[in-house]
Design an enzyme around this catalytic site. Structure first.
Site, mmCIF file in Angstrom:
data_model
loop_
_atom_site.group_PDB
_atom_site.id
_atom_site.type_symbol
_atom_site.label_atom_id
_atom_site.label_comp_id
_atom_site.label_asym_id
_atom_site.label_seq_id
_atom_site.Cartn_x
_atom_site.Cartn_y
_atom_site.Cartn_z
ATOM 1 N N HIS A 1 -8.859 71.749 8.427
ATOM 2 C CA HIS A 1 -8.860 73.147 7.981
ATOM 3 C C HIS A 1 -7.882 74.024 8.749
ATOM 4 O O HIS A 1 -8.024 75.243 8.750
ATOM 5 C CB HIS A 1 -10.291 73.711 8.074
ATOM 6 C CG HIS A 1 -11.254 73.041 7.134
ATOM 7 N ND1 HIS A 1 -12.625 73.100 7.267
ATOM 8 C CD2 HIS A 1 -11.032 72.275 6.031
ATOM 9 C CE1 HIS A 1 -13.197 72.407 6.288
ATOM 10 N NE2 HIS A 1 -12.253 71.891 5.533
ATOM 11 N N ASP B 1 -10.988 76.190 15.763
ATOM 12 C CA ASP B 1 -11.033 76.973 17.005
ATOM 13 C C ASP B 1 -10.121 76.483 18.126
ATOM 14 O O ASP B 1 -9.884 77.203 19.101
ATOM 15 C CB ASP B 1 -12.479 77.086 17.515
ATOM 16 C CG ASP B 1 -13.157 75.741 17.726
ATOM 17 O OD1 ASP B 1 -12.469 74.758 18.086
ATOM 18 O OD2 ASP B 1 -14.387 75.666 17.548
ATOM 19 N N SER C 1 -22.751 70.522 8.665
ATOM 20 C CA SER C 1 -23.833 70.612 7.676
ATOM 21 C C SER C 1 -23.537 69.746 6.460
ATOM 22 O O SER C 1 -24.373 69.619 5.575
ATOM 23 C CB SER C 1 -24.020 72.064 7.235
ATOM 24 O OG SER C 1 -22.838 72.519 6.604
ATOM 25 N N CYS D 1 7.796 82.485 2.367
ATOM 26 C CA CYS D 1 9.263 82.513 2.448
ATOM 27 C C CYS D 1 9.764 81.186 3.029
ATOM 28 O O CYS D 1 8.999 80.452 3.664
ATOM 29 C CB CYS D 1 9.748 83.711 3.277
ATOM 30 S SG CYS D 1 9.634 83.496 5.067
HETATM 31 P P1 NAD Z 1 -21.732 74.639 9.307
HETATM 32 O O1 NAD Z 1 -21.876 75.996 9.906
HETATM 33 O O2 NAD Z 1 -21.916 74.503 7.852
HETATM 34 O O3 NAD Z 1 -22.784 73.643 9.999
HETATM 35 C C1 NAD Z 1 -22.928 73.540 11.382
HETATM 36 C C2 NAD Z 1 -23.910 72.428 11.661
HETATM 37 O O4 NAD Z 1 -24.008 72.286 13.062
HETATM 38 C C3 NAD Z 1 -25.318 72.671 11.137
HETATM 39 O O5 NAD Z 1 -25.740 71.531 10.403
HETATM 40 C C4 NAD Z 1 -26.163 72.848 12.404
HETATM 41 O O6 NAD Z 1 -27.474 72.324 12.255
HETATM 42 C C5 NAD Z 1 -25.369 72.059 13.406
HETATM 43 N N1 NAD Z 1 -25.505 72.433 14.804
HETATM 44 C C6 NAD Z 1 -25.691 73.665 15.342
HETATM 45 N N2 NAD Z 1 -25.678 73.589 16.687
HETATM 46 C C7 NAD Z 1 -25.476 72.290 17.004
HETATM 47 C C8 NAD Z 1 -25.344 71.585 18.240
HETATM 48 N N3 NAD Z 1 -25.404 72.200 19.417
HETATM 49 N N4 NAD Z 1 -25.133 70.241 18.172
HETATM 50 C C9 NAD Z 1 -25.070 69.592 16.987
HETATM 51 N N5 NAD Z 1 -25.193 70.221 15.797
HETATM 52 C C10 NAD Z 1 -25.380 71.544 15.811
HETATM 53 O O7 NAD Z 1 -20.342 74.079 9.785
HETATM 54 P P2 NAD Z 1 -19.363 73.005 9.141
HETATM 55 O O8 NAD Z 1 -20.135 71.866 8.596
HETATM 56 O O9 NAD Z 1 -18.326 72.775 10.159
HETATM 57 O O10 NAD Z 1 -18.687 73.720 7.891
HETATM 58 C C11 NAD Z 1 -18.369 75.072 7.893
HETATM 59 C C12 NAD Z 1 -16.915 75.439 7.662
HETATM 60 O O11 NAD Z 1 -16.666 76.556 8.481
HETATM 61 C C13 NAD Z 1 -15.899 74.440 8.059
HETATM 62 O O12 NAD Z 1 -14.965 74.481 7.048
HETATM 63 C C14 NAD Z 1 -15.243 74.957 9.336
HETATM 64 O O13 NAD Z 1 -13.835 74.890 9.234
HETATM 65 C C15 NAD Z 1 -15.602 76.383 9.383
HETATM 66 N N6 NAD Z 1 -16.079 76.869 10.738
HETATM 67 C C16 NAD Z 1 -15.383 76.555 11.860
HETATM 68 C C17 NAD Z 1 -15.839 77.004 13.095
HETATM 69 C C18 NAD Z 1 -15.073 76.648 14.339
HETATM 70 O O14 NAD Z 1 -13.897 76.321 14.274
HETATM 71 N N7 NAD Z 1 -15.740 76.674 15.522
HETATM 72 C C19 NAD Z 1 -16.987 77.777 13.193
HETATM 73 C C20 NAD Z 1 -17.660 78.096 12.009
HETATM 74 C C21 NAD Z 1 -17.201 77.596 10.785
#
Ligand code: NAD
Length: 245
Positions: A118, A103, A192, A130
């Site tokens: 990522h 993001d 996660s 290309c």
């Molecule tokens: P995930 O969605 O699998 O897990 C998110 C984790 O954050 C969960 O374990 C949840 O319990 C926890 N969480 C939620 N709110 C929180 C808070 N306020 N403070 C602390 N923890 C909190 O995400 P991931 O592990 O990053 O993996 C998902 C994939 O999706 C990654 O590859 C990522 O690149 C991508 N992704 C990126 C974004 C982004 O760039 N913002 C958003 C969604 C997914």
């Protein structure tokens, strides 16, 4: 000593600290995680949209999703979790910041340097690969004027320069992250710990003797194998730790 004080103590004495962030650090900025209840778009899950198969089948639909996420992000602001980590990345010797987030919010908070596992939603590259367009370029236009966007070099399709589910990670970034995981304290924040190979950095750090700290609102697949699990929102917990340092 409280768990928070223990973590602060370990951080103070550490020579090398590595933080791995996931989608949870951006929740307070209004960005949904993929797995949470808000992770749906037009009743589809991200795991079915952010894939090579989905793009090959319907690039316009996939780009509509990315364009929507880019528009949401344009309104978003970095939160205290981004700010604390950005400050550490700039001023704490031996600190390495690794993110799975695409993001750009950590960067907007001033994080530098940062290892992006990522990619970035703000970068594009040629889908056909290309010669010139295989090197990604930055485009922050919101909304994009035409979907799907094209490669300025060959006129073919452009794609977001992010790693889709099922794609290999950028090797340079992965090797840098793996190297940084051989550290004294490893912080897994708002992830996660389900998406590999990023999640593999935790056992890698453990194998190198790192003290592992998880900061998450919920238990994860990694919780059983960490030294301290701090339950709470990253934006609160990181501020509390920073205040103790
Ligand atoms: P995930 O969605 O699998 O897990 C998110 C984790 O954050 C969960 O374990 C949840 O319990 C926890 N969480 C939620 N709110 C929180 C808070 N306020 N403070 C602390 N923890 C909190 O995400 P991931 O592990 O990053 O993996 C998902 C994939 O999706 C990654 O590859 C990522 O690149 C991508 N992704 C990126 C974004 C982004 O760039 N913002 C958003 C969604 C997914």
């Amino acid at each position: 000593m409280s768990a928070l004080e223990l973590v602060a103590d370990r951080l103070r004495r550490a020579g090398r600290i590595t933080a791995l962030t996931g989608a949870g650090v951006s929740v307070a900025s209004g960005m949904p995680t993929f797995r949470g209840a808000d992770g749906l778009w037009r009743r589809q899950r991200a795991e079915t949209i952010a894939t090579p198969e989905a793009f090959a089948h319907d690039p316009k639909l996939v780009w509509e999703w990315y364009d929507w996420r880019r528009q949401t992000l344009r309104e978003a602001r970095p939160n205290p979790a981004h700010e604390v980590l950005a400050a550490w990345s700039r001023s704490t010797p031996g600190f390495t910041l690794v993110t799975q987030n695409v993001d750009g919010l950590l960067e907007r908070a001033g994080a530098d340097p940062i290892i992006r596992l990522h990619g970035s939603i703000w970068h594009l590259r040629c889908y056909q690969g290309c010669d010139v367009g295989r090197t990604e370029w930055r485009d922050e236009t919101v909304p994009l004027p035409r979907l799907p966007p094209t490669c300025p070099h060959c006129g073919g399709l452009a794609r977001p320069a992010v790693t889709w589910f099922g794609e290999p990670l950028d090797l340079v970034a992965l090797e840098a992250a793996a190297g940084a995981s051989a550290c004294d304290v490893f912080l897994a924040i708002g992830t996660s710990a389900q998406v590999f190979p990023a999640a593999g950095l935790l056992p890698h750090a453990r194998a190198h003797g790192a003290f592992i700290v998880e900061i998450n609102t919920d238990a994860t697949h990694a919780t059983g194998a960490v030294d301290v699990a701090l339950r709470g929102r990253a934006e609160d917990v990181l501020k509390q730790i920073a205040a103790l340092l």
